[in-house]
Design a protein around this motif. Structure first.
Motif, PDB file in Angstrom:
ATOM      1  N   TRP A 155       0.857  -0.700  -0.125  1.00  0.00           N
ATOM      2  CA  TRP A 155       0.078  -0.015   0.198  1.00  0.00           C
ATOM      3  C   TRP A 155       0.684   0.807  -0.208  1.00  0.00           C
ATOM      4  O   TRP A 155       0.330   2.309  -0.284  1.00  0.00           O
ATOM      5  CB  TRP A 155      -0.666   0.030   1.273  1.00  0.00           C
ATOM      6  N   TRP A 157       3.683   1.452  -1.467  1.00  0.00           N
ATOM      7  CA  TRP A 157       4.328   1.532  -3.190  1.00  0.00           C
ATOM      8  C   TRP A 157       2.759   2.024  -4.244  1.00  0.00           C
ATOM      9  O   TRP A 157       3.465   3.021  -4.744  1.00  0.00           O
ATOM     10  CB  TRP A 157       4.971  -0.056  -3.858  1.00  0.00           C
ATOM     11  N   LEU A 158       1.990   1.650  -3.763  1.00  0.00           N
ATOM     12  CA  LEU A 158       0.256   2.318  -4.154  1.00  0.00           C
ATOM     13  C   LEU A 158      -0.052   3.869  -4.293  1.00  0.00           C
ATOM     14  O   LEU A 158      -0.230   4.634  -5.155  1.00  0.00           O
ATOM     15  CB  LEU A 158      -0.469   1.634  -3.599  1.00  0.00           C
ATOM     16  N   LEU A 181      -4.084   4.961   2.229  1.00  0.00           N
ATOM     17  CA  LEU A 181      -3.869   4.069   1.668  1.00  0.00           C
ATOM     18  C   LEU A 181      -2.265   4.111   2.907  1.00  0.00           C
ATOM     19  O   LEU A 181      -2.040   2.936   3.566  1.00  0.00           O
ATOM     20  CB  LEU A 181      -2.726   4.546   0.341  1.00  0.00           C
ATOM     21  N   VAL A 241      -6.917   2.141  -6.017  1.00  0.00           N
ATOM     22  CA  VAL A 241      -6.136   1.676  -8.229  1.00  0.00           C
ATOM     23  C   VAL A 241      -7.013   2.217  -9.111  1.00  0.00           C
ATOM     24  O   VAL A 241      -6.240   1.782  -9.900  1.00  0.00           O
ATOM     25  CB  VAL A 241      -5.834  -0.145  -7.571  1.00  0.00           C
TER      26      VAL A 241
END
Lengths: 283, 308
Positions: free
Chosen positions: A158, A160-161, A227, A264
């Protein structure tokens, strides 16, 4: 494939402009200071606990490790966000305003390949940075305290997201605004999400639904802080979730998995918008 | 095959409007393969916007066109095209060799061939000994040379050059002239956007004049240059009556300081004028025919206001 050529160009630019080395060396320095600090604090606590509460010592030490780990990752998350925006904010807008884009896009290349190439290049760089920094923190805590939170893979995912989300946002901004305006836009939205996250946190603690709603709306505007909250939730020990302290490293109000899905979709939609905008832009 | 026999550039009514401003009103022209085509006009006439539409950098508001047989904007059309922008700026942290290899890759030139082409082109533009130097350290002229090399990597069928010699010294210009001739001899088309009319005069086969975003004249340079002759007459005595008799050959007869200047449409008029003057009792000291330079023609066609 041309996108790959552009991605490699992005990598090479980062290395030629010393961004790679600066980030790597300062990252190592960060980890060194973090490691030394963690080692000294833990040593002190081990000594204190040896005198007083022998039985519960392992439990408290794990709590302390968890707290320190999340504190380290919180800093890494923030640095990664900074890194994402600062490195990518100029890549489209700067090339348009300087005119270096002209010799690129007049080649037999499609515009989406240019943008996708830049995305690939920066996402590669940022992934490497995150792996170095967050991986470093996790490894340090593990080697010093023998502690690793069970949810670390999803926690890192998360984080990274979050970086990818901001990367897509800054690429979109670059196709519309000048470099400076783009930076103002991305950090402005990040600020809204950040403060909204806190309003939600405190609101949840005080059981004020309106404050929680403000937080949720700000998370919908940009699910960046959400996130991090979710990542922290995945990695925090069960006890700090039950007995919430008002620290930024633990979550009282936990964003639902739906927020991940939303993030996403958000990132993908923004990337598609960036491609469309860039495709239509007169250069 | 259509793509090898089609003209290099073909446009019909291309138009670009930015907000309220009409940058290009009507661009209709055809450039054949194997010709050097000059694109002339004052500042702000829409030359650069036109070039950018051809290369897909700018989407036309209306009209249509083809580049090497492919619709404008199709990357395939650009595969055999080379382009040197006017305000060239490159990734200056690359060395000259790296820069050319990057662009060879964007042209999808296989690595082995690219190595050969890059070496040849560095030699051609006189930068072989600077191949490993970063572009940041290059002078404007050197950048223009490496930019030109970049436009020739793919052995193009069409090269679009926007002010290609603005940063070059006279030797460099001579060199570019040779390169342009070489391209034409190979059957490629060269689209030359230039303010340097003396350059255009020497290199171009045809020229188009653009004013207020519209092509107002397209003509072979030869016929343009052979068109009108300015004749300076020195004869004594030259009475007003004799001078006005010269109007038989020219609408435009100017008398200044005992000299007469007139504009003729054909060379064959000169001996007749000589005979007329002698028959009228004047002694002819000199007849100086002078062709109008491209600069004179430019001003005649575009106007002294520069089209602004």
């Amino acid at each position: 494939m041309s996108a790959w050529t552009i991605a490699r160009l992005t990598f090479r630019e980062a290395s030629r402009r010393k961004i790679l080395y600066a980030a790597f060396l300062l990252g190592i320095a960060f980890l060194a200071i973090y490691g030394v600090g963690f080692f000294l604090i833990r040593q002190e606590m081990v000594r204190e606990m040896a005198n007083s509460m022998e039985e519960r010592a392992p439990f408290f030490l794990n709590q302390m490790s968890n707290f320190m780990l999340l504190a380290g990752l919180y800093a890494v998350n923030f640095l990664t966000v900074m890194m994402t925006v600062l490195t990518s904010v100029d890549t489209v807008a700067g090339e348009i305003s300087s005119g270096t884009i002209h010799t690129l896009v007049s080649k037999p290349i499609r515009r989406w390949e240019v943008l996708l190439g830049k995305w690939l290049g920066y996402s590669g760089l940022l992934t490497a940075y995150l792996v170095l920094m967050a991986g470093g923190v996790l490894l340090l805590v593990r080697s010093i305290a023998g502690y690793t939170p069970s949810g670390w893979p999803s926690g890192l995912a998360w984080m990274w997201l979050n970086a990818m989300l901001l990367l897509c946002l800054s690429l979109l901004g670059g196709t519309i605004f000048s470099t400076l305006a783009n930076g103002v836009m991305v950090f402005g939205l990040f600020g809204i999400a950040f403060v909204g996250g806190w309003v939600e946190q405190i609101g949840s603690f005080l059981e004020n639904q309106t404050a929680v709603n403000v937080g949720i709306i700000s998370s919908l505007i940009l699910p960046s802080e959400a996130l991090w909250k979710r990542a922290a939730y995945e990695m925090q020990s069960a006890i700090s979730g039950l007995a919430p302290g008002m620290t930024p490293f633990s979550s009282v109000s936990v964003p639902s998995p739906a927020m991940i899905v939303y993030a996403v979709i958000y990132a993908l939609v923004i990337l598609i918008l960036a491609v469309r905008k860039f495709q239509r832009r007169d250069l | 095959m259509e793509s090898t026999h089609s003209p290099a550039i073909e446009t019909i009514g291309l138009r670009k409007v930015f907000g309220e401003k009409v940058a290009v009103a009507d661009l209709t022209l055809t450039v054949e393969r194997g010709e050097v085509f000059g694109f002339l006009g004052p500042n702000g006439a829409g030359k650069t916007t036109s070039v950018k539409m051809l290369l897909g950098l700018i989407t036309p508001t209306a009209g249509q066109g083809r580049l090497l047989g492919k619709p404008l904007g199709d990357p395939q059309g650009r595969a055999k095209a080379g382009f040197l922008p006017e305000h060239f700026r490159f990734h200056d942290w690359l060395t000259a060799r790296e820069f050319l290899h990057l662009h060879a890759e964007l042209y999808h030139i296989p690595a082995a061939l690219a190595r050969k082409r890059v070496a040849e082109l560095l030699e051609l533009v006189g930068l072989a000994s600077f191949a490993g130097q970063k572009l940041r350290e290059f002078s404007k002229g050197m950048l223009q040379r490496v930019g030109l090399a970049q436009a020739l990597l793919n052995e193009p069928d069409l090269v679009i050059l926007d002010e290609p010699t603005s940063g070059l010294d006279p030797v460099g210009r001579l060199h570019v002239r040779d390169i342009i001739r070489g391209l034409r001899d190979r059957g490629a088309a060269v689209f030359l956007n230039s303010h340097l009319l003396s350059e255009v005069e020497i290199t171009c086969d045809r020229v188009a004049f653009i004013k207020h975003g519209s092509v107002i004249q397209v003509t072979p340079l030869k016929s343009l240059m052979e068109g009108e002759i300015e004749l300076l007459v020195q004869a004594r005595p030259l009475t007003a009556e004799v001078a006005s008799g010269l109007k038989h050959w020219s609408r435009d007869v100017r008398v200044e300081d005992g000299q007469v200047t007139l504009t003729l449409s054909k060379e064959e008029d000169i001996p007749q004028i000589n005979r007329y003057l002698v028959d009228s009792g004047s002694q002819v000291f000199a007849l100086y025919p002078k062709r109008l330079s491209l600069e004179d023609q430019f001003i005649r066609i575009i106007g002294m206001d520069g089209g602004l």
